[in-house]
Design a protein around this motif. Structure first.
Motif, PDB file in Angstrom:
ATOM      1  N   VAL A   4       0.839  -1.201   0.000  1.00  0.00           N
ATOM      2  CA  VAL A   4       0.000   0.000   0.000  1.00  0.00           C
ATOM      3  C   VAL A   4       0.877   1.255   0.000  1.00  0.00           C
ATOM      4  O   VAL A   4       0.639   2.204  -0.752  1.00  0.00           O
ATOM      5  CB  VAL A   4      -0.938  -0.005   1.220  1.00  0.00           C
ATOM      6  CG1 VAL A   4      -1.675   1.337   1.342  1.00  0.00           C
ATOM      7  CG2 VAL A   4      -1.936  -1.146   1.114  1.00  0.00           C
ATOM      8  N   GLU A   5       1.908   1.247   0.858  1.00  0.00           N
ATOM      9  CA  GLU A   5       2.821   2.398   0.907  1.00  0.00           C
ATOM     10  C   GLU A   5       3.547   2.568  -0.419  1.00  0.00           C
ATOM     11  O   GLU A   5       3.720   3.694  -0.903  1.00  0.00           O
ATOM     12  CB  GLU A   5       3.830   2.209   2.038  1.00  0.00           C
ATOM     13  CG  GLU A   5       3.226   2.314   3.424  1.00  0.00           C
ATOM     14  CD  GLU A   5       4.241   1.956   4.488  1.00  0.00           C
ATOM     15  OE1 GLU A   5       4.330   2.691   5.484  1.00  0.00           O
ATOM     16  OE2 GLU A   5       4.939   0.940   4.321  1.00  0.00           O
ATOM     17  N   GLU A   9       3.454   5.806  -2.825  1.00  0.00           N
ATOM     18  CA  GLU A   9       4.666   6.512  -3.238  1.00  0.00           C
ATOM     19  C   GLU A   9       4.733   6.659  -4.750  1.00  0.00           C
ATOM     20  O   GLU A   9       5.061   7.724  -5.268  1.00  0.00           O
ATOM     21  CB  GLU A   9       5.914   5.779  -2.725  1.00  0.00           C
ATOM     22  CG  GLU A   9       6.190   5.973  -1.255  1.00  0.00           C
ATOM     23  CD  GLU A   9       6.640   7.392  -0.943  1.00  0.00           C
ATOM     24  OE1 GLU A   9       7.343   7.992  -1.765  1.00  0.00           O
ATOM     25  OE2 GLU A   9       6.256   7.903   0.123  1.00  0.00           O
ATOM     26  N   ARG A  10       4.422   5.592  -5.465  1.00  0.00           N
ATOM     27  CA  ARG A  10       4.459   5.652  -6.927  1.00  0.00           C
ATOM     28  C   ARG A  10       3.416   6.636  -7.455  1.00  0.00           C
ATOM     29  O   ARG A  10       3.661   7.375  -8.408  1.00  0.00           O
ATOM     30  CB  ARG A  10       4.237   4.264  -7.519  1.00  0.00           C
ATOM     31  CG  ARG A  10       5.468   3.377  -7.495  1.00  0.00           C
ATOM     32  CD  ARG A  10       5.277   2.156  -8.393  1.00  0.00           C
ATOM     33  NE  ARG A  10       4.207   1.291  -7.874  1.00  0.00           N
ATOM     34  CZ  ARG A  10       4.405   0.310  -6.998  1.00  0.00           C
ATOM     35  NH1 ARG A  10       5.612   0.086  -6.531  1.00  0.00           N
ATOM     36  NH2 ARG A  10       3.393  -0.433  -6.595  1.00  0.00           N
ATOM     37  N   ALA A  11       2.247   6.649  -6.842  1.00  0.00           N
ATOM     38  CA  ALA A  11       1.167   7.509  -7.326  1.00  0.00           C
ATOM     39  C   ALA A  11       1.499   8.987  -7.161  1.00  0.00           C
ATOM     40  O   ALA A  11       1.168   9.802  -8.022  1.00  0.00           O
ATOM     41  CB  ALA A  11      -0.133   7.166  -6.591  1.00  0.00           C
ATOM     42  N   VAL A  12       2.144   9.325  -6.049  1.00  0.00           N
ATOM     43  CA  VAL A  12       2.398  10.753  -5.794  1.00  0.00           C
ATOM     44  C   VAL A  12       3.745  11.203  -6.329  1.00  0.00           C
ATOM     45  O   VAL A  12       3.976  12.420  -6.475  1.00  0.00           O
ATOM     46  CB  VAL A  12       2.312  11.069  -4.285  1.00  0.00           C
ATOM     47  CG1 VAL A  12       0.964  10.686  -3.725  1.00  0.00           C
ATOM     48  CG2 VAL A  12       3.440  10.403  -3.501  1.00  0.00           C
ATOM     49  N   ARG A  43      -0.076  14.437   5.222  1.00  0.00           N
ATOM     50  CA  ARG A  43      -1.529  14.617   5.321  1.00  0.00           C
ATOM     51  C   ARG A  43      -2.260  13.734   4.311  1.00  0.00           C
ATOM     52  O   ARG A  43      -3.310  13.160   4.613  1.00  0.00           O
ATOM     53  CB  ARG A  43      -1.891  16.090   5.086  1.00  0.00           C
ATOM     54  CG  ARG A  43      -1.436  17.044   6.171  1.00  0.00           C
ATOM     55  CD  ARG A  43      -1.965  18.455   5.897  1.00  0.00           C
ATOM     56  NE  ARG A  43      -1.438  19.428   6.840  1.00  0.00           N
ATOM     57  CZ  ARG A  43      -1.839  20.694   6.914  1.00  0.00           C
ATOM     58  NH1 ARG A  43      -2.788  21.142   6.084  1.00  0.00           N
ATOM     59  NH2 ARG A  43      -1.319  21.525   7.799  1.00  0.00           N
ATOM     60  N   ALA A  44      -1.701  13.638   3.105  1.00  0.00           N
ATOM     61  CA  ALA A  44      -2.341  12.821   2.072  1.00  0.00           C
ATOM     62  C   ALA A  44      -2.347  11.349   2.477  1.00  0.00           C
ATOM     63  O   ALA A  44      -3.350  10.644   2.288  1.00  0.00           O
ATOM     64  CB  ALA A  44      -1.612  13.011   0.741  1.00  0.00           C
ATOM     65  N   TRP A  45      -1.232  10.889   3.037  1.00  0.00           N
ATOM     66  CA  TRP A  45      -1.157   9.491   3.458  1.00  0.00           C
ATOM     67  C   TRP A  45      -2.206   9.197   4.527  1.00  0.00           C
ATOM     68  O   TRP A  45      -2.903   8.188   4.483  1.00  0.00           O
ATOM     69  CB  TRP A  45       0.248   9.205   3.978  1.00  0.00           C
ATOM     70  CG  TRP A  45       0.390   7.879   4.656  1.00  0.00           C
ATOM     71  CD1 TRP A  45       0.590   7.648   5.977  1.00  0.00           C
ATOM     72  CD2 TRP A  45       0.322   6.592   4.045  1.00  0.00           C
ATOM     73  NE1 TRP A  45       0.660   6.306   6.230  1.00  0.00           N
ATOM     74  CE2 TRP A  45       0.502   5.629   5.057  1.00  0.00           C
ATOM     75  CE3 TRP A  45       0.131   6.156   2.738  1.00  0.00           C
ATOM     76  CZ2 TRP A  45       0.490   4.270   4.805  1.00  0.00           C
ATOM     77  CZ3 TRP A  45       0.120   4.790   2.486  1.00  0.00           C
ATOM     78  CH2 TRP A  45       0.296   3.867   3.504  1.00  0.00           C
ATOM     79  N   TRP A  61      -6.381  16.936  -5.827  1.00  0.00           N
ATOM     80  CA  TRP A  61      -6.486  16.646  -4.395  1.00  0.00           C
ATOM     81  C   TRP A  61      -5.186  17.017  -3.673  1.00  0.00           C
ATOM     82  O   TRP A  61      -5.207  17.659  -2.622  1.00  0.00           O
ATOM     83  CB  TRP A  61      -6.817  15.171  -4.229  1.00  0.00           C
ATOM     84  CG  TRP A  61      -7.066  14.707  -2.833  1.00  0.00           C
ATOM     85  CD1 TRP A  61      -8.092  15.066  -2.008  1.00  0.00           C
ATOM     86  CD2 TRP A  61      -6.273  13.760  -2.100  1.00  0.00           C
ATOM     87  NE1 TRP A  61      -7.996  14.404  -0.803  1.00  0.00           N
ATOM     88  CE2 TRP A  61      -6.890  13.596  -0.832  1.00  0.00           C
ATOM     89  CE3 TRP A  61      -5.122  13.032  -2.397  1.00  0.00           C
ATOM     90  CZ2 TRP A  61      -6.375  12.737   0.130  1.00  0.00           C
ATOM     91  CZ3 TRP A  61      -4.623  12.170  -1.432  1.00  0.00           C
ATOM     92  CH2 TRP A  61      -5.238  12.028  -0.193  1.00  0.00           C
ATOM     93  N   LEU A  62      -4.048  16.643  -4.258  1.00  0.00           N
ATOM     94  CA  LEU A  62      -2.763  16.962  -3.645  1.00  0.00           C
ATOM     95  C   LEU A  62      -2.518  18.473  -3.607  1.00  0.00           C
ATOM     96  O   LEU A  62      -1.984  19.002  -2.627  1.00  0.00           O
ATOM     97  CB  LEU A  62      -1.628  16.265  -4.397  1.00  0.00           C
ATOM     98  CG  LEU A  62      -1.553  14.746  -4.238  1.00  0.00           C
ATOM     99  CD1 LEU A  62      -0.537  14.157  -5.207  1.00  0.00           C
ATOM    100  CD2 LEU A  62      -1.194  14.366  -2.800  1.00  0.00           C
TER     101      LEU A  62
END
Length: 311
Positions: A4-5, A9-12, A43-45, A61-62
């Motif tokens: 999940v982490e 990480e890849r997405a952001v 905060r996003a996490w 969103w970010l």
């Protein structure tokens, strides 16, 4: 790292750079912007389970989270100006330097000449400095509209403002920028043209050739040098100040090229020691503004060691 982490990480990861640029424009400091990006990702996490792609893209969103992280940071600190926003121009090139360490000054951000024309234009020092004149929420509203073309209603949702309040804030923000002589839609000069002018300036600078330097300046050239309050307007005062520099510091100057804020510049060394980071704004084939930075924060942004000696 869990799957999940890793997926998060890849997405952001592809948004990190533009979030850094966004936070820099809000805060006027690379160091503060880096802190804000870290806060944004934290905060996003923590809120990842509440992200709804049906309502907004991950990028939007970010940006919303980053904007609010910056607004939180600005609650406890003042905006970062340049000297020309703090007081009147000095009219004596030989006046003693007046350092003001109580002001937290704007600092530059390293740039890439290969960055898009839009990014380079939005990072121009004059524009970032003018943004610092705006109240925090006006600044945020303008940047969100400009960067993402977010509708006013959505900007209001992000900032806790009504649509009418957002439109009013945008009007006031644009008037402030206009009164500062800054067009947020203006484009930065092409990199090759900037560098050609700055290379000619550097050649004259290293030779301590004040007439050659002066010939490259616009009539209304601005020279400012935080953390000093001294700033000068016009070719005559600029030339007078440069004569003073060579008289007091000598003529053994070396330089290294850099890019900052979408603009060409250089690192200056005198007698082999780091002196300043200088960013030049080129307009119409001439230098319209020289911003000279001499602070540990500015040096650190470019990975420069103030104690290093070159020969």
């Amino acid at each position: 790292m869990s799957r999940v982490e890793a997926d998060f990480e890849r997405a952001v990861a592809r948004h990190r750079h533009e979030l850094l640029v966004h936070c820099y424009r809000m805060l006027g400091s690379v160091h503060d912007a880096e802190d804000a990006v870290q806060e944004t990702l934290l905060r996003a996490w923590r809120a990842a389970d509440r992200f709804d792609p049906a309502r907004a893209s991950l990028r939007t969103w970010l940006y919303r989270i980053a904007t609010n992280a910056c607004l939180t940071a600005l609650e406890s600190r003042s905006s970062r100006p340049l000297p020309s926003s703090v007081g009147p121009a000095f009219d004596d090139p030989d006046a003693p330097l007046v350092p003001n360490l109580e002001v937290t000054w704007l600092t530059p951000i390293p740039g890439d000449p290969e960055a898009s024309a839009v990014e380079r234009s939005r990072l121009r020092l004059a524009l970032v400095a003018a943004l610092q004149l705006l109240p925090a929420r006006q600044r945020a509203a303008l940047i969100l509209r400009e960067a993402l073309d977010v509708p006013a209603a959505e900007v209001g949702e992000s900032l806790g403002m009504s649509t009418a309040a957002v439109n009013s804030a945008l009007q006031r923000a644009r008037r402030t920028l206009a009164s500062a002589g800054v067009d947020p839609e203006a484009a930065a000069e092409p990199p090759a043209e900037q560098r050609a002018v700055v290379d000619r300036y550097v050649d004259a600078f290293e030779r301590a050739d004040v007439p050659a330097i002066t010939a490259l300046l616009t009539d209304d050239i601005v020279l400012e040098m935080p953390p000093n309050e001294n700033w000068y307007a016009g070719r005559d005062d600029y030339a007078g100040f440069m004569r003073r520099v060579y008289r007091l510091r000598g003529t053994d100057w070396r330089t290294e090229p850099i890019w900052a804020n979408g603009e060409a510049g250089f690192v200056a060394y005198v007698d082999g020691r780091l002196h300043t980071v200088q960013v030049l704004t080129v307009e119409g084939g001439r230098v319209a503004r020289t911003t000279v930075f001499q602070s540990p924060e500015a040096f650190a942004a470019f990975g420069l060691d103030g104690d290093a000696v070159i020969r």
